[in-house]
Design a protein around this motif. Structure first.
Motif, PDB file in Angstrom:
ATOM      1  N   SER A  31     -37.173  25.901 -28.415  1.00 28.72           N
ATOM      2  CA  SER A  31     -36.727  26.105 -29.794  1.00 28.72           C
ATOM      3  C   SER A  31     -37.192  27.446 -30.357  1.00 28.72           C
ATOM      4  CB  SER A  31     -37.242  24.969 -30.685  1.00 28.72           C
ATOM      5  OG  SER A  31     -36.681  23.734 -30.298  1.00 28.72           O
ATOM      6  N   SER A  32     -37.963  28.194 -29.582  1.00 33.04           N
ATOM      7  CA  SER A  32     -38.451  29.503 -30.019  1.00 33.04           C
ATOM      8  C   SER A  32     -37.399  30.591 -29.900  1.00 33.04           C
ATOM      9  CB  SER A  32     -39.679  29.904 -29.186  1.00 33.04           C
ATOM     10  OG  SER A  32     -40.700  28.942 -29.280  1.00 33.04           O
ATOM     11  N   PHE A  33     -36.235  30.244 -29.348  1.00 37.34           N
ATOM     12  CA  PHE A  33     -35.195  31.238 -29.100  1.00 37.34           C
ATOM     13  C   PHE A  33     -33.932  30.871 -29.883  1.00 37.34           C
ATOM     14  CE2 PHE A  33     -37.963  30.790 -25.446  1.00 37.34           C
ATOM     15  CZ  PHE A  33     -38.381  32.093 -25.243  1.00 37.34           C
ATOM     16  N   PRO A  34     -33.442  31.779 -30.712  1.00 40.55           N
ATOM     17  CA  PRO A  34     -32.234  31.496 -31.496  1.00 40.55           C
ATOM     18  C   PRO A  34     -31.039  31.123 -30.625  1.00 40.55           C
ATOM     19  CG  PRO A  34     -33.307  33.497 -32.272  1.00 40.55           C
ATOM     20  CD  PRO A  34     -34.002  33.106 -31.004  1.00 40.55           C
ATOM     21  N   ASP A  35     -30.910  31.779 -29.488  1.00 44.18           N
ATOM     22  CA  ASP A  35     -29.859  31.452 -28.523  1.00 44.18           C
ATOM     23  C   ASP A  35     -30.508  30.836 -27.303  1.00 44.18           C
ATOM     24  OD1 ASP A  35     -27.761  32.630 -30.096  1.00 44.18           O
ATOM     25  OD2 ASP A  35     -28.537  34.592 -29.477  1.00 44.18           O
ATOM     26  N   ALA A  36     -29.994  29.718 -26.865  1.00 44.53           N
ATOM     27  CA  ALA A  36     -30.586  29.037 -25.719  1.00 44.53           C
ATOM     28  C   ALA A  36     -30.583  29.953 -24.499  1.00 44.53           C
ATOM     29  CB  ALA A  36     -29.802  27.761 -25.402  1.00 44.53           C
ATOM     30  N   PRO A  37     -31.776  30.279 -23.951  1.00 47.01           N
ATOM     31  CA  PRO A  37     -31.817  31.169 -22.788  1.00 47.01           C
ATOM     32  C   PRO A  37     -31.220  30.484 -21.558  1.00 47.01           C
ATOM     33  CG  PRO A  37     -33.981  30.942 -23.838  1.00 47.01           C
ATOM     34  CD  PRO A  37     -33.098  29.858 -24.373  1.00 47.01           C
ATOM     35  N   PRO A  38     -30.528  31.236 -20.725  1.00 47.89           N
ATOM     36  CA  PRO A  38     -30.009  30.650 -19.487  1.00 47.89           C
ATOM     37  C   PRO A  38     -31.144  30.354 -18.518  1.00 47.89           C
ATOM     38  CG  PRO A  38     -29.668  33.017 -19.489  1.00 47.89           C
ATOM     39  CD  PRO A  38     -30.203  32.658 -20.859  1.00 47.89           C
ATOM     40  N   THR A  39     -30.937  29.399 -17.636  1.00 45.26           N
ATOM     41  CA  THR A  39     -31.928  29.094 -16.604  1.00 45.26           C
ATOM     42  C   THR A  39     -31.251  29.180 -15.238  1.00 45.26           C
ATOM     43  OG1 THR A  39     -31.460  26.738 -16.865  1.00 45.26           O
ATOM     44  CG2 THR A  39     -33.337  27.624 -18.080  1.00 45.26           C
ATOM     45  N   PRO A  40     -30.890  30.393 -14.826  1.00 46.42           N
ATOM     46  CA  PRO A  40     -30.170  30.549 -13.555  1.00 46.42           C
ATOM     47  C   PRO A  40     -31.045  30.166 -12.373  1.00 46.42           C
ATOM     48  CG  PRO A  40     -30.908  32.679 -14.374  1.00 46.42           C
ATOM     49  CD  PRO A  40     -31.221  31.679 -15.457  1.00 46.42           C
ATOM     50  N   ASP A  41     -30.414  29.665 -11.349  1.00 40.09           N
ATOM     51  CA  ASP A  41     -31.125  29.281 -10.131  1.00 40.09           C
ATOM     52  C   ASP A  41     -31.693  30.525  -9.465  1.00 40.09           C
ATOM     53  OD1 ASP A  41     -32.106  27.885  -7.988  1.00 40.09           O
ATOM     54  OD2 ASP A  41     -30.183  27.749  -6.949  1.00 40.09           O
ATOM     55  N   GLY A  42     -33.027  30.641  -9.463  1.00 43.74           N
ATOM     56  CA  GLY A  42     -33.681  31.762  -8.797  1.00 43.74           C
ATOM     57  C   GLY A  42     -33.834  33.006  -9.637  1.00 43.74           C
ATOM     58  N   GLY A  43     -33.261  33.047 -10.834  1.00 50.59           N
ATOM     59  CA  GLY A  43     -33.346  34.236 -11.678  1.00 50.59           C
ATOM     60  C   GLY A  43     -34.405  34.102 -12.763  1.00 50.59           C
ATOM     61  N   PRO A  44     -34.584  35.163 -13.570  1.00 51.18           N
ATOM     62  CA  PRO A  44     -35.557  35.112 -14.669  1.00 51.18           C
ATOM     63  C   PRO A  44     -35.251  33.948 -15.615  1.00 51.18           C
ATOM     64  CG  PRO A  44     -34.829  37.355 -14.296  1.00 51.18           C
ATOM     65  CD  PRO A  44     -33.942  36.476 -13.463  1.00 51.18           C
ATOM     66  N   ARG A  45     -36.297  33.265 -16.076  1.00 50.32           N
ATOM     67  CA  ARG A  45     -36.117  32.109 -16.932  1.00 50.32           C
ATOM     68  C   ARG A  45     -37.332  31.972 -17.841  1.00 50.32           C
ATOM     69  NH1 ARG A  45     -36.018  26.640 -13.938  1.00 50.32           N
ATOM     70  NH2 ARG A  45     -36.765  25.913 -15.961  1.00 50.32           N
ATOM     71  N   VAL A  46     -37.254  31.030 -18.766  1.00 47.77           N
ATOM     72  CA  VAL A  46     -38.398  30.740 -19.625  1.00 47.77           C
ATOM     73  C   VAL A  46     -39.396  29.897 -18.844  1.00 47.77           C
ATOM     74  CG1 VAL A  46     -39.186  29.619 -21.737  1.00 47.77           C
ATOM     75  CG2 VAL A  46     -37.003  30.842 -21.719  1.00 47.77           C
ATOM     76  N   LEU A  47     -40.637  30.374 -18.779  1.00 51.07           N
ATOM     77  CA  LEU A  47     -41.731  29.633 -18.155  1.00 51.07           C
ATOM     78  C   LEU A  47     -42.853  29.499 -19.167  1.00 51.07           C
ATOM     79  CD1 LEU A  47     -41.887  31.632 -14.797  1.00 51.07           C
ATOM     80  CD2 LEU A  47     -40.880  29.361 -15.080  1.00 51.07           C
ATOM     81  N   TRP A  48     -43.638  28.438 -19.063  1.00 46.62           N
ATOM     82  CA  TRP A  48     -44.789  28.295 -19.955  1.00 46.62           C
ATOM     83  C   TRP A  48     -45.938  27.583 -19.237  1.00 46.62           C
ATOM     84  CZ3 TRP A  48     -46.402  23.334 -21.253  1.00 46.62           C
ATOM     85  CH2 TRP A  48     -45.478  22.296 -21.090  1.00 46.62           C
ATOM     86  N   ARG A  49     -47.136  27.781 -19.802  1.00 44.31           N
ATOM     87  CA  ARG A  49     -48.337  27.193 -19.201  1.00 44.31           C
ATOM     88  C   ARG A  49     -49.388  27.000 -20.285  1.00 44.31           C
ATOM     89  NH1 ARG A  49     -50.837  31.266 -15.696  1.00 44.31           N
ATOM     90  NH2 ARG A  49     -52.441  31.560 -17.280  1.00 44.31           N
TER      91      ARG A  49
END
Length: 243
Positions: A31-49
Motif C-alpha cells: 500500500s506504500s505505492f500509488p500504483d501497484a508495482p509489477p512482480t515479474p518472474d525473475g525481475g526487480p520487485r518489491v522485497l521487505w524484511r
C-alpha cells in the motif's frame, strides 16, 4: 531502484499487530505505492524484511522499483510527530551499479530455505523446510553460482581456531511463521477454509561475508530476491562495507 528503512514504535498496538502478521505487513508494504508495482518472474520487485536488533529497535527494510510513501505506517506503527518523517529512502540503483567483481561485503539475509521431497514412490513432490543449520547453510551455498556471489571461506588458521567452520557465515534467528490467507471475497476465513488456506513459513537469518563473482547477475538477484516466500518478508539481502 530504492532502498527504504522504517523504524517501528514497538510499544504501539498497530506495530505489534503488523509484526505478528506477515500477511498484514505485506499488504501495508504494498500500500506504500500509488500504483501497484509489477512482480515479474525473475525481475526487480518489491522485497521487505524485518530486523529485530533489540526490543526497542525493530526495523523494516524495503527494496522497490518505485519510491514508497510510508505515511500510513508512520501513523499506524511509528512516531507521527517525530522528526524526521519516520522513514528514509535511498537511491539503490546507484549503489547496485557500483558493485564490482571481487568486491567483498558484509551481508544479511532472511530467507526461506526449502527443498522438494517425495515421501513415497508415485506421490507428488512436497516443498519442505530445512530445519538444521547444516542444511540451511547448504541451501545458501547452492544459491551462489546463480546468484553471482560466493560466501567467503575462512583461512585455515581461523578454521582451526573456530572448530572447523569453513565459511564466514552465521545462521540464526530461525522463526516459524504460520497464518491463514484471507478470502478475497469476504476478507475472512471460514473455519473450514482456514486449514486449506494455512501458510507456514520457516524463516532463517544469515549473516556473513560474500565476494561478488558476477556483478550483473548479483545486481539482478539483489533486486529480485533469493528463494521463496518473498511476499512474506524473505529474500531481501542487504550489504554493508567490511570493517
Amino acid at each position: 531502484m530504492y532502498l527504504t528503512r522504517f523504524r517501528f514504535n514497538a510499544a504501539r498496538t498497530g506495530a505489534r499487530r503488523l509484526l505478528t502478521s506477515p500477511q498484514m505487513l505485506h499488504a501495508a508494504v504494498m500500500s506504500s505505492f500509488p500504483d501497484a508495482p509489477p512482480t515479474p518472474d525473475g525481475g526487480p520487485r518489491v522485497l521487505w524484511r524485518i530486523d529485530y536488533n533489540s526490543a526497542a529497535e525493530v526495523l523494516l527494510y524495503i527494496t522497490s522499483p518505485a519510491r514508497p510513501d510510508l505515511t500510513h505506517l508512520v501513523e499506524q506503527a511509528g512516531w507521527p510527530t517525530a522528526e524526521p518523517r519516520g522513514w528514509s529512502t535511498y537511491d539503490y540503483a546507484t549503489f547496485l551499479t557500483g558493485l564490482s567483481a571481487d568486491s567483498v561485503w558484509e551481508f544479511r539475509l532472511t530467507a526461506n530455505p526449502v527443498h522438494s521431497i517425495r515421501r513415497k514412490e508415485g506421490e507428488p513432490t512436497k516443498r519442505t523446510a530445512h530445519r538444521t543449520p547444516h542444511y540451511q547453510i547448504e541451501w545458501l551455498l547452492k544459491q551462489q553460482d546463480r546468484g553471482g556471489f560466493a560466501i567467503v571461506e575462512k583461512s585455515p588458521e581461523a578454521r582451526r581456531l573456530e572448530r572447523g567452520d569453513e565459511y564466514e557465515l552465521v545462521v540464526g534467528g530461525a522463526k516459524g511463521l504460520s497464518f491463514s490467507k484471507r478470502s478475497s471475497s469476504t476478507g475472512k476465513d471460514s473455519s473450514a477454509a482456514a486449514g486449506r488456506n494455512a501458510v507456514r513459513i520457516a524463516a532463517v537469518t544469515y549473516q556473513g561475508r560474500l565476494r561478488v563473482t558476477d556483478p550483473e547477475v548479483f545486481r539482478l538477484r539483489l533486486a529480485s530476491g533469493l528463494g521463496k516466500a518473498k511476499a512474506y518478508g524473505c529474500g531481501l539481502m542487504t550489504l554493508a562495507p567490511v570493517v
